[in-house]
Scaffold this motif. Structure first.
Motif, PDB file in Angstrom:
ATOM      1  N   THR A  40       0.824  -1.209   0.000  1.00  0.00           N
ATOM      2  CA  THR A  40       0.000   0.000   0.000  1.00  0.00           C
ATOM      3  C   THR A  40       0.860   1.261   0.000  1.00  0.00           C
ATOM      4  O   THR A  40       0.587   2.210  -0.746  1.00  0.00           O
ATOM      5  CB  THR A  40      -0.952   0.000   1.208  1.00  0.00           C
ATOM      6  N   THR A  96      -5.944  -5.084  -2.272  1.00  0.00           N
ATOM      7  CA  THR A  96      -4.670  -4.412  -2.514  1.00  0.00           C
ATOM      8  C   THR A  96      -4.204  -4.620  -3.949  1.00  0.00           C
ATOM      9  O   THR A  96      -3.659  -3.703  -4.566  1.00  0.00           O
ATOM     10  CB  THR A  96      -3.610  -4.878  -1.501  1.00  0.00           C
ATOM     11  N   ARG A  99      -6.130  -2.179  -5.935  1.00  0.00           N
ATOM     12  CA  ARG A  99      -5.535  -0.835  -5.828  1.00  0.00           C
ATOM     13  C   ARG A  99      -4.280  -0.717  -6.677  1.00  0.00           C
ATOM     14  O   ARG A  99      -4.012   0.327  -7.277  1.00  0.00           O
ATOM     15  CB  ARG A  99      -5.194  -0.522  -4.372  1.00  0.00           C
ATOM     16  N   TYR A 141     -12.770   2.341  -3.525  1.00  0.00           N
ATOM     17  CA  TYR A 141     -11.839   1.974  -4.596  1.00  0.00           C
ATOM     18  C   TYR A 141     -12.575   1.527  -5.848  1.00  0.00           C
ATOM     19  O   TYR A 141     -12.140   1.810  -6.970  1.00  0.00           O
ATOM     20  CB  TYR A 141     -10.850   0.909  -4.128  1.00  0.00           C
TER      21      TYR A 141
END
Length: 152
Positions: A40, A96, A99, A141
């Motif tokens: 991240t 993640t 992302r 997101y």
């Protein structure tokens, strides 16, 4: 940006110390939160650091796969990690990865981001319910993904 770099360094140093002093093995499932934090931070830094984020995500995926496979020697039925925690790790991994693909900002990465965010949301919904406050970041997101799709 400096905060992400500081956090990145702190988490990396702490994880390295935990491995070197024997608290955790390098392939330990307990290191997944650290891998997620490192990925991240590198995603937030962006640019050439996205490759490092990808490497941390691949390491997290590999640790999760090794720890949950039926043939795993490290897994035991009396493990301290519950099935619910494993599902949270899987959801975090997918979120993640979503992302990561979102940060790549490339048209071909859209489908990968959509796939991973969808899987992460599905796993989280099964545990928390679709209206839980814990779903906020995942929905955010997904919204960002659709917003970027319209921009591309």
């Amino acid at each position: 940006m400096g905060e992400y770099q500081s956090a990145n360094r702190l988490v990396y140093d702490t994880m390295t110390k935990c491995i070197s002093n024997g608290s955790f093995e390098e392939g330990s499932i307990e290191l997944l939160p650290a891998f997620f934090a490192l990925a991240t931070a590198n995603i937030c830094i962006g640019g050439p650091r996205l490759k490092k984020a990808e490497n941390f995500l691949v390491s997290a995926f590999w640790n999760l796969l090794k720890s949950t496979s039926d043939e795993s020697e490290t897994r035991s039925d009396d493990s301290d990690i519950s099935k619910a925690e494993i599902n949270r790790f899987k959801a975090g991994l997918h979120k993640t990865f979503g992302r990561f693909f979102l940060a790549k900002n490339e048209p071909e990465a859209f489908n990968n981001a959509l796939e991973h965010l969808t899987k992460g949301i599905d796993l989280e919904c099964h545990e928390f319910g679709p209206e839980s406050y814990r779903m906020c970041s995942s929905y955010f997101y997904m919204g960002e993904l659709f917003k970027k799709e319209n921009e591309l």
